[in-house]
Design a protein around this motif. Structure first.
Motif, PDB file in Angstrom:
ATOM      1  N   UNK A  16      40.074  13.159  63.237  1.00  0.00           N
ATOM      2  CA  UNK A  16      38.759  13.799  63.175  1.00  0.00           C
ATOM      3  C   UNK A  16      38.922  15.310  63.220  1.00  0.00           C
ATOM      4  N   UNK A  17      38.068  16.012  62.523  1.00  0.00           N
ATOM      5  CA  UNK A  17      38.045  17.463  62.614  1.00  0.00           C
ATOM      6  C   UNK A  17      37.640  17.867  64.027  1.00  0.00           C
ATOM      7  N   UNK A  18      38.170  18.992  64.473  1.00  0.00           N
ATOM      8  CA  UNK A  18      37.888  19.440  65.820  1.00  0.00           C
ATOM      9  C   UNK A  18      36.409  19.633  66.100  1.00  0.00           C
ATOM     10  N   UNK A  19      35.662  20.030  65.073  1.00  0.00           N
ATOM     11  CA  UNK A  19      34.234  20.309  65.256  1.00  0.00           C
ATOM     12  C   UNK A  19      33.402  19.056  65.503  1.00  0.00           C
ATOM     13  N   UNK A  20      33.958  17.883  65.216  1.00  0.00           N
ATOM     14  CA  UNK A  20      33.190  16.645  65.373  1.00  0.00           C
ATOM     15  C   UNK A  20      33.814  15.692  66.390  1.00  0.00           C
ATOM     16  N   UNK A  21      34.968  16.036  66.916  1.00  0.00           N
ATOM     17  CA  UNK A  21      35.609  15.154  67.905  1.00  0.00           C
ATOM     18  C   UNK A  21      34.709  14.964  69.100  1.00  0.00           C
ATOM     19  N   UNK A  22      34.635  13.721  69.568  1.00  0.00           N
ATOM     20  CA  UNK A  22      33.771  13.406  70.693  1.00  0.00           C
ATOM     21  C   UNK A  22      32.344  13.101  70.290  1.00  0.00           C
ATOM     22  N   UNK A  23      31.981  13.372  69.027  1.00  0.00           N
ATOM     23  CA  UNK A  23      30.619  13.094  68.552  1.00  0.00           C
ATOM     24  C   UNK A  23      30.602  12.111  67.389  1.00  0.00           C
ATOM     25  N   UNK A  24      31.583  12.179  66.521  1.00  0.00           N
ATOM     26  CA  UNK A  24      31.660  11.315  65.338  1.00  0.00           C
ATOM     27  C   UNK A  24      32.797  10.317  65.498  1.00  0.00           C
ATOM     28  N   UNK A  25      32.620   9.142  64.918  1.00  0.00           N
ATOM     29  CA  UNK A  25      33.705   8.182  64.809  1.00  0.00           C
ATOM     30  C   UNK A  25      33.727   7.617  63.392  1.00  0.00           C
ATOM     31  N   UNK A  26      34.906   7.240  62.945  1.00  0.00           N
ATOM     32  CA  UNK A  26      35.081   6.629  61.636  1.00  0.00           C
ATOM     33  C   UNK A  26      35.645   5.237  61.838  1.00  0.00           C
ATOM     34  N   UNK A  27      35.168   4.310  61.037  1.00  0.00           N
ATOM     35  CA  UNK A  27      35.638   2.925  61.137  1.00  0.00           C
ATOM     36  C   UNK A  27      35.583   2.307  59.746  1.00  0.00           C
ATOM     37  N   UNK A  28      36.334   1.240  59.566  1.00  0.00           N
ATOM     38  CA  UNK A  28      36.333   0.559  58.275  1.00  0.00           C
ATOM     39  C   UNK A  28      36.240  -0.944  58.489  1.00  0.00           C
ATOM     40  N   UNK A  29      35.620  -1.607  57.536  1.00  0.00           N
ATOM     41  CA  UNK A  29      35.529  -3.063  57.530  1.00  0.00           C
ATOM     42  C   UNK A  29      36.087  -3.517  56.187  1.00  0.00           C
ATOM     43  N   UNK A  30      37.331  -3.941  56.180  1.00  0.00           N
ATOM     44  CA  UNK A  30      37.971  -4.296  54.911  1.00  0.00           C
ATOM     45  C   UNK A  30      37.345  -5.537  54.276  1.00  0.00           C
ATOM     46  N   UNK A  31      36.784  -6.408  55.097  1.00  0.00           N
ATOM     47  CA  UNK A  31      36.131  -7.600  54.549  1.00  0.00           C
ATOM     48  C   UNK A  31      34.878  -7.237  53.764  1.00  0.00           C
ATOM     49  N   UNK A  32      34.261  -6.099  54.126  1.00  0.00           N
ATOM     50  CA  UNK A  32      33.044  -5.655  53.448  1.00  0.00           C
ATOM     51  C   UNK A  32      33.315  -4.487  52.505  1.00  0.00           C
ATOM     52  N   UNK A  33      34.580  -4.090  52.371  1.00  0.00           N
ATOM     53  CA  UNK A  33      34.920  -2.944  51.508  1.00  0.00           C
ATOM     54  C   UNK A  33      34.093  -1.711  51.853  1.00  0.00           C
ATOM     55  N   UNK A  34      33.948  -1.457  53.142  1.00  0.00           N
ATOM     56  CA  UNK A  34      33.056  -0.384  53.576  1.00  0.00           C
ATOM     57  C   UNK A  34      33.712   0.451  54.668  1.00  0.00           C
ATOM     58  N   UNK A  35      33.491   1.759  54.574  1.00  0.00           N
ATOM     59  CA  UNK A  35      33.886   2.674  55.635  1.00  0.00           C
ATOM     60  C   UNK A  35      32.630   3.323  56.193  1.00  0.00           C
ATOM     61  N   UNK A  36      32.637   3.551  57.494  1.00  0.00           N
ATOM     62  CA  UNK A  36      31.460   4.075  58.187  1.00  0.00           C
ATOM     63  C   UNK A  36      31.791   5.406  58.863  1.00  0.00           C
ATOM     64  N   UNK A  37      30.760   6.219  59.002  1.00  0.00           N
ATOM     65  CA  UNK A  37      30.866   7.425  59.817  1.00  0.00           C
ATOM     66  C   UNK A  37      29.680   7.421  60.770  1.00  0.00           C
ATOM     67  N   UNK A  38      29.966   7.152  62.031  1.00  0.00           N
ATOM     68  CA  UNK A  38      28.934   7.178  63.070  1.00  0.00           C
ATOM     69  C   UNK A  38      28.846   8.599  63.611  1.00  0.00           C
ATOM     70  N   UNK A  39      27.669   9.173  63.522  1.00  0.00           N
ATOM     71  CA  UNK A  39      27.473  10.563  63.933  1.00  0.00           C
ATOM     72  C   UNK A  39      26.470  10.607  65.074  1.00  0.00           C
ATOM     73  N   UNK A  40      26.920  11.044  66.225  1.00  0.00           N
ATOM     74  CA  UNK A  40      26.068  11.174  67.402  1.00  0.00           C
ATOM     75  C   UNK A  40      25.954  12.627  67.816  1.00  0.00           C
ATOM     76  N   UNK A  41      24.971  12.914  68.644  1.00  0.00           N
ATOM     77  CA  UNK A  41      24.767  14.280  69.151  1.00  0.00           C
ATOM     78  C   UNK A  41      24.783  15.295  68.008  1.00  0.00           C
ATOM     79  N   UNK A  42      24.027  14.996  66.996  1.00  0.00           N
ATOM     80  CA  UNK A  42      24.037  15.848  65.806  1.00  0.00           C
ATOM     81  C   UNK A  42      23.471  17.227  66.113  1.00  0.00           C
ATOM     82  N   UNK A  43      24.037  18.216  65.408  1.00  0.00           N
ATOM     83  CA  UNK A  43      23.640  19.604  65.568  1.00  0.00           C
ATOM     84  C   UNK A  43      23.168  20.146  64.212  1.00  0.00           C
ATOM     85  N   UNK A  44      22.363  21.185  64.221  1.00  0.00           N
ATOM     86  CA  UNK A  44      21.964  21.782  62.930  1.00  0.00           C
ATOM     87  C   UNK A  44      23.154  22.171  62.075  1.00  0.00           C
TER      88      UNK A  44
END
Length: 123
Positions: A58-86
Motif C-alpha cells: 500500500x502507498x504510505x498515504x493510504x496505509x491504515x485506511x485502505x485495504x486491497x483484496x482479491x477473489x480469484x473465484x470471482x475474477x475480482x479485486x477490491x479496494x476497501x477505502x475507510x476514513x476517506x479524506x478530501x
C-alpha cells in the motif's frame, strides 16, 4: 484481459467506499493486480497492489485506511477505502500485470487497465 472498475461515488470525509474491479478471462489468478489514482491536475499515482498469493503493498498515504483484496473465484479485486479524506478525491484505476514476481507499485509494469471510477470526498 478486460477490466471493469465500479463502486465510485460521492462520500463525506470520514466515510467509506469499496471499489470493485471485475476481470474477464480465465487467467485472473495469474496476474498481479493494482489500484492507481489520478487527482485533478496531478499525475497518476500508485495506491495498492496484491500479489498472486495475496501479499499486499500500500502507498504510505493510504496505509491504515485502505485495504486491497482479491477473489480469484470471482475474477475480482477490491479496494476497501475507510476514513476517506478530501485528498483521496481522484479517478481510481485498476490494472493487471503479468510480469512482476510479487506485487508492484510501478505503473509501467501493468499491462491492462480499467476505465476508471471517480471517487469524490467532500469536506
Amino acid at each position: 484481459v478486460q477490466l471493469q472498475a465500479s463502486g465510485g461515488g460521492l462520500v463525506q470525509a470520514g466515510g467509506s467506499l469499496r471499489l470493485s474491479c471485475a476481470a474477464s478471462g480465465r487467467t485472473f489468478s495469474s496476474y498481479v493486480m493494482g489500484w492507481f489514482r489520478q487527482a485533478p491536475g496531478k499525475e497518476r499515482e500508485f495506491v495498492a497492489s496484491i500479489s498472486r498469493r495475496d501479499s499486499t503493498d500500500l502507498a504510505g498515504s493510504v496505509k491504515g485506511r485502505f485495504t486491497i483484496a482479491r477473489d480469484n473465484a470471482k475474477n475480482t479485486v477490491y479496494l476497501q477505502m475507510n476514513s476517506l479524506k478530501p485528498g483521496d478525491t481522484a479517478v481510481y484505476y485498476c490494472a493487471a500485470a503479468s510480469k512482476p514476481a510479487y506485487f508492484s507499485a510501478i505503473e509501467a509494469e501493468y499491462d491492462y487497465w480499467g476505465q476508471g471510477t471517480l471517487v469524490t470526498v467532500s469536506s
